[in-house]
Scaffold this motif. Sequence first.
Motif, PDB file in Angstrom:
ATOM      1  N   ASN A 141     -18.179  23.636  -0.056  1.00  0.00           N
ATOM      2  CA  ASN A 141     -18.911  23.137  -1.102  1.00  0.00           C
ATOM      3  C   ASN A 141     -19.947  22.220  -0.741  1.00  0.00           C
ATOM      4  N   THR A 142     -19.621  21.109  -0.022  1.00  0.00           N
ATOM      5  CA  THR A 142     -20.711  20.264   0.406  1.00  0.00           C
ATOM      6  C   THR A 142     -21.984  20.748   0.975  1.00  0.00           C
ATOM      7  N   ARG A 143     -21.835  21.871   1.822  1.00  0.00           N
ATOM      8  CA  ARG A 143     -22.962  22.455   2.593  1.00  0.00           C
ATOM      9  C   ARG A 143     -23.686  23.142   1.402  1.00  0.00           C
ATOM     10  N   ARG A 144     -22.899  24.051   0.453  1.00  0.00           N
ATOM     11  CA  ARG A 144     -23.647  24.686  -0.361  1.00  0.00           C
ATOM     12  C   ARG A 144     -24.488  23.849  -1.475  1.00  0.00           C
ATOM     13  N   ARG A 145     -23.818  22.765  -2.091  1.00  0.00           N
ATOM     14  CA  ARG A 145     -24.484  21.694  -2.835  1.00  0.00           C
ATOM     15  C   ARG A 145     -25.797  21.285  -2.205  1.00  0.00           C
ATOM     16  N   ARG A 156      -8.159  23.110   2.786  1.00  0.00           N
ATOM     17  CA  ARG A 156      -8.740  22.279   1.507  1.00  0.00           C
ATOM     18  C   ARG A 156     -10.148  21.814   2.149  1.00  0.00           C
ATOM     19  N   ALA A 157      -9.980  21.221   3.498  1.00  0.00           N
ATOM     20  CA  ALA A 157     -10.888  20.573   4.081  1.00  0.00           C
ATOM     21  C   ALA A 157     -12.082  21.577   4.432  1.00  0.00           C
ATOM     22  N   GLN A 158     -11.730  22.764   5.002  1.00  0.00           N
ATOM     23  CA  GLN A 158     -12.864  23.683   5.020  1.00  0.00           C
ATOM     24  C   GLN A 158     -13.313  23.997   3.828  1.00  0.00           C
TER      25      GLN A 158
END
Length: 183
Positions: free
Chosen positions: A59-63, A52-54
């Motif tokens: 997702n954060t990097r993509r955003r 989940r952390a990965q």
Amino acid sequence: MEPATAPQATPQPAEAPAPQEISNEAESLNLAQAELADLKAKNGQLAEQYLRAQADVQNTRRRAEEEVSKARKFAVEGFAEAMLPVIDSLEAGLGVKEATPEQIREGAEATLRQLISALERNKVVEINPQPGSKFDPHRHQAISMVPADSGQEANTIVSVLQKGYLIADRVLRPALVTVSAPK
């Protein structure tokens, strides 16, 4: 005489573990199996948390990449928006067919004020050094050097040929100046 032979040891039956020892071993085995099951469950939970952390990191990097892309794409949007009233004023001025020179000058001055205001709102400010001020090679570009007048220090600005501009404390264009030469 016959040689003496050593008495042969007859095999003794192995001692059977006492019922108490069997009970302790079974208890230890059950405890170890319970601890193993606990550790397997915790391992599964940690593996799930890791996945989940990965996924959150990805997702954060993509955003963040999408936001940077949008920021680059629309970086000039605010500046362009600030320029639209200036364009409107110029078009309105050109639309007047029989304007007097005074009206044209007044309209041009009003449009210039609008343009300067729009630039300042977008952190573009002018560099307009005064004659006699110290030459700053980071903000000024010396076009020529003239002999210093009496009482005038060397490396001071004699005249400004063209204003310079800063954008957010970074030189967009240096001011073009004439500088006094050392004697």
